[in-house]
Design an enzyme around this catalytic site. Structure first.
Site, PDB file in Angstrom:
ATOM      1  NE  ARG A 104      -3.482 -21.123  11.909  1.00  0.00           N
ATOM      2  CZ  ARG A 104      -4.221 -22.059  12.468  1.00  0.00           C
ATOM      3  NH1 ARG A 104      -3.832 -22.660  13.563  1.00  0.00           N
ATOM      4  NH2 ARG A 104      -5.359 -22.402  11.925  1.00  0.00           N
ATOM      5  CB  THR A 108       4.391 -25.249   7.856  1.00  0.00           C
ATOM      6  OG1 THR A 108       4.132 -23.837   7.964  1.00  0.00           O
ATOM      7  CG2 THR A 108       5.189 -25.513   6.593  1.00  0.00           C
ATOM      8  CG  ASP A 200      -9.678 -17.473   9.116  1.00  0.00           C
ATOM      9  OD1 ASP A 200      -9.574 -16.262   9.423  1.00  0.00           O
ATOM     10  OD2 ASP A 200      -8.748 -18.119   8.600  1.00  0.00           O
ATOM     11  CG  ASP A 203     -10.862 -15.625   5.961  1.00  0.00           C
ATOM     12  OD1 ASP A 203     -10.225 -14.691   5.437  1.00  0.00           O
ATOM     13  OD2 ASP A 203     -10.560 -16.824   5.822  1.00  0.00           O
TER      14      ASP A 203
HETATM   15  C1  PRP Z   1      -5.360 -16.477  13.092  1.00  0.00           C
HETATM   16  C2  PRP Z   1      -5.576 -15.748  14.394  1.00  0.00           C
HETATM   17  C3  PRP Z   1      -4.239 -15.893  15.067  1.00  0.00           C
HETATM   18  C4  PRP Z   1      -3.772 -17.246  14.608  1.00  0.00           C
HETATM   19  C5  PRP Z   1      -3.958 -18.219  15.739  1.00  0.00           C
HETATM   20  O1  PRP Z   1      -4.695 -15.680  12.190  1.00  0.00           O
HETATM   21  O2  PRP Z   1      -5.986 -14.429  14.231  1.00  0.00           O
HETATM   22  O3  PRP Z   1      -3.312 -14.887  14.705  1.00  0.00           O
HETATM   23  O4  PRP Z   1      -4.592 -17.608  13.496  1.00  0.00           O
HETATM   24  O5  PRP Z   1      -3.455 -19.444  15.399  1.00  0.00           O
HETATM   25  P1  PRP Z   1      -2.197 -20.107  16.121  1.00  0.00           P
HETATM   26  O6  PRP Z   1      -2.398 -19.939  17.601  1.00  0.00           O
HETATM   27  O7  PRP Z   1      -2.265 -21.534  15.684  1.00  0.00           O
HETATM   28  O8  PRP Z   1      -0.967 -19.400  15.634  1.00  0.00           O
HETATM   29  P2  PRP Z   1      -4.404 -16.150  10.684  1.00  0.00           P
HETATM   30  O9  PRP Z   1      -3.086 -16.823  10.624  1.00  0.00           O
HETATM   31  O10 PRP Z   1      -5.582 -16.873  10.145  1.00  0.00           O
HETATM   32  O11 PRP Z   1      -4.190 -14.763   9.951  1.00  0.00           O
HETATM   33  P3  PRP Z   1      -5.256 -13.593   9.673  1.00  0.00           P
HETATM   34  O12 PRP Z   1      -5.559 -12.940  11.009  1.00  0.00           O
HETATM   35  O13 PRP Z   1      -4.523 -12.681   8.757  1.00  0.00           O
HETATM   36  O14 PRP Z   1      -6.493 -14.201   9.057  1.00  0.00           O
HETATM   37  N1  URA Z   2      -7.182 -19.054  13.704  1.00  0.00           N
HETATM   38  C1  URA Z   2      -8.491 -18.743  13.607  1.00  0.00           C
HETATM   39  O1  URA Z   2      -8.845 -17.671  13.099  1.00  0.00           O
HETATM   40  N2  URA Z   2      -9.390 -19.625  14.061  1.00  0.00           N
HETATM   41  C2  URA Z   2      -9.043 -20.789  14.626  1.00  0.00           C
HETATM   42  O2  URA Z   2      -9.918 -21.546  15.046  1.00  0.00           O
HETATM   43  C3  URA Z   2      -7.671 -21.090  14.719  1.00  0.00           C
HETATM   44  C4  URA Z   2      -6.763 -20.200  14.261  1.00  0.00           C
END
Ligand code: PRP
Ligand code: URA
Length: 209
Positions: A104, A108, A200, A203
């Protein structure tokens, strides 16, 4: 319209509460994500087709059941989806695994795709797109778009924690897919994190923050 199901088995609810706690270590977080994914697998795969097979027990020949060999694919959305793969594979070890990389954009909040690697016969497989979090729905929608663009037609989305906003957006964008979650939370906050959520997921799973 596809099904939306909250899989609220007591064992799942208990483990999810531990997962949500700030004090849960990276090691425990990783183990719990896999365990919950495995427990969800029982329900997600409740309808797997069976066929008759003749076997021989020490006593006699008999007709029994075996999985009909329907081809499955598990596709985690990177990074956090990776945390669910081993738990699901422990139930269906023969499934193929694809990967869709996406993050994400922190400004944005829109998902950006950076990798797609799928089994080459993806269009013939029942595909389980997995990600612990369904927040705004942007990542899941882009993930399903990506799978459909490459020919997949039979897609189910499996997550651990969903926000009502994300569920509504995903169902509107892709009404044909089934959605399974272990919990439907209250809402999103201003940063589009799920409330109460678990923070998150990527993380916490990989200890990167
Ligand atoms: C997190 C999670 C999803 C996304 C959900 O990933 O694992 O993929 O956010 O959010 P959304 O429904 O608003 O799209 P992130 O973008 O933090 O990436 P990561 O898994 O690499 O930490
Ligand atoms: N992605 C995450 O990992 N946690 C949230 O709460 C939302 C998006």
């Amino acid at each position: 319209m596809g099904n939306f199901q909250v899989i609220a088995h007591p064992l799942i609810q208990h483990k999810l509460s531990i997962l949500r706690r700030t004090t849960t270590s990276t090691k425990d977080f990783r183990e719990l994500v896999n365990e919950i994914a495995m427990l969800m697998g029982y329900e997600v795969w409740r309808d797997l087709p069976l066929e008759d097979v003749e076997i021989e027990t020490p006593i006699t020949k008999t007709i029994q059941k075996q999985l009909a060999g329907k081809k499955l694919a598990i596709v985690p959305i990177l990074r956090a989806g990776i945390g669910m793969v081993d738990g699901l594979l422990s139930l269906v070890p023969a499934a193929k695994v694809g990967h869709i990389g996406m993050y994400r954009d922190e400004e944005t909040l829109e998902p950006v795709e950076y990798l797609v690697k799928l089994p080459e016969d993806i269009e013939q497989r029942q595909v389980f797109l997995v990600d612990p979090m369904l927040a705004t729905g942007g990542s899941a929608i882009l993930g399903v778009d990506s799978l459909k663009k490459r020919g997949a037609t039979n897609i189910k989305f499996v997550c651990l924690v969903a926000a009502p906003e994300g569920v509504a957006k995903l169902r509107a964008a892709h009404p044909d897919i089934d959605i399974y979650t272990a919990a439907l939370d209250e809402k999103l906050n201003e940063q589009s994190y799920i409330v109460p959520g678990l923070g998150d997921a990527g993380d916490r799973l990989f200890g990167t923050k």
